[in-house]
Enzyme design. Structure first.
Site, PDB file in Angstrom:
ATOM      1  CG  HIS A 191      89.695 -61.461 -31.176  1.00 17.34           C
ATOM      2  ND1 HIS A 191      88.364 -61.646 -30.840  1.00 17.34           N
ATOM      3  CD2 HIS A 191      90.402 -62.185 -30.261  1.00 17.34           C
ATOM      4  CE1 HIS A 191      88.274 -62.446 -29.788  1.00 17.34           C
ATOM      5  NE2 HIS A 191      89.498 -62.779 -29.423  1.00 17.34           N
ATOM      6  CE1 TYR A 244      78.515 -59.264 -33.560  1.00 18.58           C
ATOM      7  CE2 TYR A 244      80.665 -59.999 -34.350  1.00 18.58           C
ATOM      8  CZ  TYR A 244      79.892 -59.147 -33.571  1.00 18.58           C
ATOM      9  OH  TYR A 244      80.512 -58.180 -32.814  1.00 18.58           O
ATOM     10  N   PRO A 304      74.404 -53.562 -28.982  1.00 17.87           N
ATOM     11  CG  PRO A 304      74.021 -55.506 -27.752  1.00 17.87           C
ATOM     12  CD  PRO A 304      73.367 -54.234 -28.166  1.00 17.87           C
ATOM     13  CE  LYS A 320      82.411 -49.956 -34.354  1.00 17.98           C
ATOM     14  NZ  LYS A 320      83.609 -50.648 -34.007  1.00 17.98           N
ATOM     15  CE1 TYR A 378      82.675 -56.468 -34.902  1.00 17.11           C
ATOM     16  CE2 TYR A 378      85.024 -56.681 -34.424  1.00 17.11           C
ATOM     17  CZ  TYR A 378      83.702 -57.015 -34.150  1.00 17.11           C
ATOM     18  OH  TYR A 378      83.415 -57.875 -33.125  1.00 17.11           O
TER      19      TYR A 378
END
Length: 403
Positions: free
Chosen positions: A75, A204, A296, A300, A394
């Site tokens: 990704h 998200y 979540p 991580k 991230y």
């Protein structure tokens, strides 16, 4: 009593314990894993699926990457949908080429189990009455029962990879450890389905109805989440009701593409932040969920466990191959630096994207807290510098070099 000997005893056959064992074995360091449940039970756990670049590289170093590289999905970014606005965080562009990989924890665990079996390495599954002994002395050992037989495993060091409810952390005296915890007032209702994902990258979503996440495990298996009250029950969410609510929280274009189908797993997970300090006690070293848990949000949990594995593995190599007997004294200090970075990012992402029902949040009333969070999101998402901060965290902070 049957007596067994090894160099490193690993408690727990989840991905952390298995990865540590594989890495050590490749360096000629003997290890035995003790696991309280069956291999099938371990594989039945539905967990995370987004791997940082550091984790991917570590799996490759362990030589267990063939299926991951073939079936995993790289990704380059992810989306944040914020009250109707959609922002793409271009990880690759914002971090000078770093990415993440979507490859399920179950698949990683299966690959590591196969590699351990093929290497002839020993794992005792369904071990009971596991006790860690003399961890602050010169000769630590583990006692347990296996197939009705009392066993003793003598070792030099013990890696506690047995999760939050395992015996490892509890072996450290209560007055010698400090535990930091924040429980969140909501959970994630997760559904796994054999349907194509709504997007090739994660989305998200912060909405008036609460948080949602569109995730995936493969090109034909999807994982979706909804924020729900802690008091909610899975029984309150038949599949048709879940899909209907998910569509309301997804961006309209994503909702239009959503393919629904029967759920193959459905559960509600509470969210919390937890850190145990220190992460070592004598010859015992805590790894992963045994020492820390993150919400979540931000993916991580498994990745922090991997960085623990990397740190402990490299320090053990220094100990055995360079006879640096002081190297392991640095484990907790090094590991905790990265753990707290991950904890802070997960806490930040959770605050930004969820709806808090309490009248008081973070010492302020709910309306004021929400205005601060809106302003925070506006700043980070509308400025490249802010997006870089999100992207860098991230993809994962770099592993600390072990000198």
């Amino acid at each position: 009593m049957r007596t067994i000997k090894t160099q490193v005893a690993i408690i727990g056959a989840g991905p952390s314990g298995l990865l540590l064992g594989q890495l050590l074995a490749k360096q000629g360091i003997e290890n035995i894993i003790i696991e309280r449940v069956s291999a099938d039970y371990v594989l039945g756990r539905i967990r995370a699926g987004i791997l940082e670049q550091g984790f991917v590289d570590l799996v490759r170093e362990a030589g267990v990457n063939e299926r991951m590289d073939k079936e995993g999905h790289v990704h380059d970014g992810f989306d944040i949908a914020y009250y109707g606005k959609r922002f793409r965080i271009d990880l690759k562009a914002l971090t000078a080429g770093k990415t993440v990989m979507c490859y399920g924890q179950t698949e990683i665990t299966s690959d590591l189990m196969d590699a351990r079996r093929d290497s002839g390495l020993t794992t005792y599954y369904e071990a009971s009455d596991v006790v860690l002994n003399d961890v602050t002395g010169d000769s630590p050992y583990v006692t347990f029962k296996h197939n009705g037989e009392d066993c003793r495993l003598d070792c030099n060091y013990i890696a506690g990879c047995d999760g939050f409810h395992g015996v490892s952390r509890k072996t450290i005296p209560a007055d010698k450890r400090t535990e930091h915890e924040r429980a969140y007032p909501f959970g994630w209702l997760g559904v796994l389905s054999d349907t194509p994902p709504v997007s090739n990258e994660l989305i998200y979503c912060k909405t008036e109805r609460g948080f949602a996440l569109a995730s995936m495990r493969s090109s034909s298996r999807s994982r979706y989440y909804l924020q729900v009250p802690l008091s909610d029950k899975v029984e309150n969410w038949p599949d048709d009701i879940f899909w209907e609510e998910l569509k309301l929280r997804l961006p309209p274009d994503a909702a239009a593409r959503l393919v629904t189908g029967p759920s193959i797993e459905k559960s509600i997970a509470p969210l919390r932040s937890f850190v145990c300090e220190p992460m070592q006690w004598g010859k015992l070293f805590l790894v992963g969920d045994a020492a820390h848990i993150v919400p979540p949000t931000g993916a991580k949990g498994l990745n922090l466990a991997a960085s623990d594995v990397s740190t402990l593995y490299k320090l053990l190599v220094k100990t055995y191959q360079q006879q640096d007997l002081d190297a392991l004294q640095r484990y907790s200090e090094i590991a905790l630096r990265r753990v707290w970075h991950g904890e802070r990012f997960s806490w930040w992402m959770s605050n930004m994207l969820h709806d808090f029902d309490e009248q008081q949040v973070g010492g302020m009333d709910k309306a004021t807290f929400e205005r601060f969070m809106r302003s925070e999101l506006d700043f980070f998402l509308n400025h490249e510098e802010g997006q870089k901060v999100i992207a860098r965290q991230y993809v994962g902070m770099p592993y600390e070099q072990i000198d």
